[in-house]
Design a protein around this motif. Structure first.
Motif, mmCIF file in Angstrom:
data_model
loop_
_atom_site.group_PDB
_atom_site.id
_atom_site.type_symbol
_atom_site.label_atom_id
_atom_site.label_comp_id
_atom_site.label_asym_id
_atom_site.label_seq_id
_atom_site.Cartn_x
_atom_site.Cartn_y
_atom_site.Cartn_z
ATOM 1 N N THR A 48 8.077 -7.951 20.382
ATOM 2 C CA THR A 48 9.010 -7.679 19.305
ATOM 3 C C THR A 48 9.034 -8.773 18.249
ATOM 4 N N ALA A 49 8.665 -10.003 18.598
ATOM 5 C CA ALA A 49 8.697 -11.089 17.617
ATOM 6 C C ALA A 49 7.739 -10.835 16.456
ATOM 7 N N TYR A 50 6.746 -9.980 16.654
ATOM 8 C CA TYR A 50 5.752 -9.727 15.618
ATOM 9 C C TYR A 50 5.818 -8.293 15.099
ATOM 10 N N ASN A 51 6.910 -7.592 15.342
ATOM 11 C CA ASN A 51 6.955 -6.170 15.006
ATOM 12 C C ASN A 51 7.111 -5.894 13.520
ATOM 13 N N THR A 52 7.581 -6.860 12.757
ATOM 14 C CA THR A 52 7.780 -6.630 11.333
ATOM 15 C C THR A 52 7.151 -7.744 10.515
ATOM 16 N N LEU A 53 6.852 -7.418 9.273
ATOM 17 C CA LEU A 53 6.407 -8.386 8.275
ATOM 18 C C LEU A 53 7.395 -8.327 7.112
ATOM 19 N N PRO A 54 7.490 -9.365 6.316
ATOM 20 C CA PRO A 54 8.366 -9.281 5.140
ATOM 21 C C PRO A 54 7.929 -8.133 4.230
ATOM 22 N N ASP A 55 8.879 -7.343 3.760
ATOM 23 C CA ASP A 55 8.550 -6.246 2.849
ATOM 24 C C ASP A 55 7.783 -6.739 1.629
ATOM 25 N N LEU A 56 8.048 -7.971 1.231
ATOM 26 C CA LEU A 56 7.360 -8.556 0.076
ATOM 27 C C LEU A 56 5.848 -8.517 0.241
ATOM 28 N N MET A 57 5.362 -8.688 1.490
ATOM 29 C CA MET A 57 3.924 -8.667 1.742
ATOM 30 C C MET A 57 3.352 -7.252 1.719
ATOM 31 N N LEU A 58 4.181 -6.282 2.053
ATOM 32 C CA LEU A 58 3.727 -4.898 2.157
ATOM 33 C C LEU A 58 3.873 -4.119 0.853
ATOM 34 N N GLU A 59 4.796 -4.537 0.022
ATOM 35 C CA GLU A 59 5.128 -3.757 -1.163
ATOM 36 C C GLU A 59 3.934 -3.487 -2.081
ATOM 37 N N PRO A 60 3.046 -4.472 -2.350
ATOM 38 C CA PRO A 60 1.905 -4.160 -3.235
ATOM 39 C C PRO A 60 1.022 -3.033 -2.701
ATOM 40 N N LEU A 61 0.823 -2.981 -1.366
ATOM 41 C CA LEU A 61 0.004 -1.921 -0.784
ATOM 42 C C LEU A 61 0.640 -0.555 -1.005
ATOM 43 N N VAL A 62 1.943 -0.485 -0.765
ATOM 44 C CA VAL A 62 2.649 0.786 -0.881
ATOM 45 C C VAL A 62 2.760 1.212 -2.344
ATOM 46 N N ARG A 63 3.044 0.256 -3.206
ATOM 47 C CA ARG A 63 3.178 0.577 -4.624
ATOM 48 C C ARG A 63 1.863 1.141 -5.180
ATOM 49 N N ASN A 64 0.751 0.531 -4.821
ATOM 50 C CA ASN A 64 -0.551 1.017 -5.293
ATOM 51 C C ASN A 64 -0.848 2.427 -4.770
ATOM 52 N N ALA A 65 -0.496 2.665 -3.497
ATOM 53 C CA ALA A 65 -0.739 3.985 -2.923
ATOM 54 C C ALA A 65 0.121 5.053 -3.600
ATOM 55 N N LEU A 66 1.367 4.710 -3.903
ATOM 56 C CA LEU A 66 2.240 5.664 -4.585
ATOM 57 C C LEU A 66 1.746 5.964 -5.997
ATOM 58 N N LEU A 67 1.331 4.930 -6.727
ATOM 59 C CA LEU A 67 0.825 5.132 -8.078
ATOM 60 C C LEU A 67 -0.436 5.989 -8.063
ATOM 61 N N GLU A 68 -1.289 5.773 -7.060
ATOM 62 C CA GLU A 68 -2.496 6.576 -6.922
ATOM 63 C C GLU A 68 -2.143 8.047 -6.706
ATOM 64 N N ASP A 69 -1.144 8.301 -5.848
ATOM 65 C CA ASP A 69 -0.795 9.670 -5.494
ATOM 66 C C ASP A 69 -0.045 10.381 -6.615
ATOM 67 N N LEU A 70 0.789 9.650 -7.343
ATOM 68 C CA LEU A 70 1.568 10.265 -8.410
ATOM 69 C C LEU A 70 0.709 10.545 -9.646
ATOM 70 N N GLY A 71 -0.408 9.817 -9.778
ATOM 71 C CA GLY A 71 -1.308 10.067 -10.894
ATOM 72 C C GLY A 71 -0.668 9.749 -12.234
ATOM 73 N N LEU A 72 -1.130 10.414 -13.278
ATOM 74 C CA LEU A 72 -0.640 10.144 -14.629
ATOM 75 C C LEU A 72 0.592 10.966 -14.988
ATOM 76 N N SER A 73 0.856 12.025 -14.211
ATOM 77 C CA SER A 73 1.933 12.939 -14.598
ATOM 78 C C SER A 73 3.035 13.074 -13.567
ATOM 79 N N GLY A 74 2.933 12.372 -12.444
ATOM 80 C CA GLY A 74 3.940 12.511 -11.411
ATOM 81 C C GLY A 74 3.797 13.827 -10.656
ATOM 82 N N ASP A 75 4.801 14.182 -9.902
ATOM 83 C CA ASP A 75 4.765 15.391 -9.060
ATOM 84 C C ASP A 75 5.147 16.609 -9.902
ATOM 85 N N VAL A 76 4.140 17.195 -10.536
ATOM 86 C CA VAL A 76 4.415 18.312 -11.446
ATOM 87 C C VAL A 76 4.915 19.544 -10.695
ATOM 88 N N THR A 77 4.464 19.728 -9.461
ATOM 89 C CA THR A 77 4.875 20.898 -8.686
ATOM 90 C C THR A 77 6.363 20.852 -8.368
#
Length: 284
Positions: free
Chosen positions: A3-32
């Motif tokens: 359990t001592a290693y179960n989490t990392l600071p969100d600060l370290m993970l945020e760039p990965l998630v932000r890039n993945a979200l921007l990739e998925d949303l594309g240029l127009s967001g969720d048009v559907t």
């Protein structure tokens, strides 16, 4: 589960998630979603396991939902590192339907892959029971995702190897050839290496191992692509003077026999480079 290693600071993970979200949303967001669902609609989503495994990626999946909409109510039911069975509720997310649908695929992509890595690691670690051998991952990770893939290995009961080339000295056959021999390469490494950093050297034959033992100066020896009996003899030759690590052709069906040789670590590239995503779903 450590359990001592179960989490990392969100600060370290945020760039990965932000890039993945921007990739998925594309240029127009969720048009559907914008076209067919009123903006004020609220839902509750339930992330559910559809097969047994070890959970990983809950922290990063929750972060994906939060980055899309900080007002979502997110409740993690099964934490990273815990087992799950088919039908188990892993996470509940309540709030605006638009936000849930925009984050859904990124959250599931991360959680499914990380749980797949943790599950595969647990299967390998189970084969070492009754021995002191530890399962370790390698740098054969998805580019850009190393930090979370190694975290998933920990969730599955494994151990991280080097995170990067700067973590330790690992002398391979090409280094030895370029430096002029075993003794020369070890002397060169010691001349420039901090006392805080371990030196590991790779061998694939017993005569090479004899050279390493005679030269001294290595903290860890990597027994590469050896058959099981040769590895057993190598461990006996080392006689605890160095940490021993087995690598190369480490298939699941072979791990128990390798662990029984007495090696300290078994490094397995397949934990991250050949993993199958665990089947998770998001039900509304």
């Amino acid at each position: 589960m450590r359990t001592a290693y179960n989490t990392l600071p969100d600060l370290m993970l945020e760039p990965l998630v932000r890039n993945a979200l921007l990739e998925d949303l594309g240029l127009s967001g969720d048009v559907t979603t914008r076209a067919v669902i009123p903006y004020a609609t609220t839902w509750q989503a339930r992330m559910v396991a559809r097969e047994p495994g070890i959970v990983s990626g809950m922290q990063i999946a929750a972060l994906a939902f939060r980055l899309v909409d900080a007002e979502l109510d997110i409740r993690v039911i099964v934490p990273d590192g815990a087992p799950c069975a088919p039908g188990d509720l892993l996470m509940e997310i309540t709030g605006r339907a638009h936000s849930l649908l925009q984050a859904e695929r990124v959250a599931l992509n991360f959680a499914g892959r990380m749980a797949g890595i943790a599950t595969q690691t647990a299967a390998f670690a189970a084969e070492t029971r009754g021995t002191d051998a530890r399962i370790a991952c390698t740098r054969k990770t998805t580019p850009g995702l190393r930090i979370i893939e190694k975290q998933a290995v920990i969730h599955g009961g494994g151990h991280p190897h080097r995170y990067s080339l700067g973590d330790a000295v690992l002398i391979k056959d090409n280094h030895i050839a370029a430096a002029g021999g075993v003794r020369e390469v070890l002397e060169a490494a010691h001349a420039v290496t901090s006392h805080m950093m371990r030196i590991e050297i790779e061998v694939d034959r017993l005569d090479q191992l004899e050279e390493v033992i005679a030269a001294g100066g290595a903290d860890v020896v990597l027994l590469d692509n050896m058959d099981t009996e040769t590895m057993r003899r190598a461990v006996e030759m080392v006689d605890r003077r160095m940490i021993t690590e087995a690598s190369g052709n480490m298939r699941l069906e072979r791990i128990a026999a390798v662990a029984a040789t007495g090696v300290d670590y078994i490094s397995v590239g397949a934990l991250t480079h050949s993993v199958r995503t665990l089947d998770l779903g998001l039900d509304f």
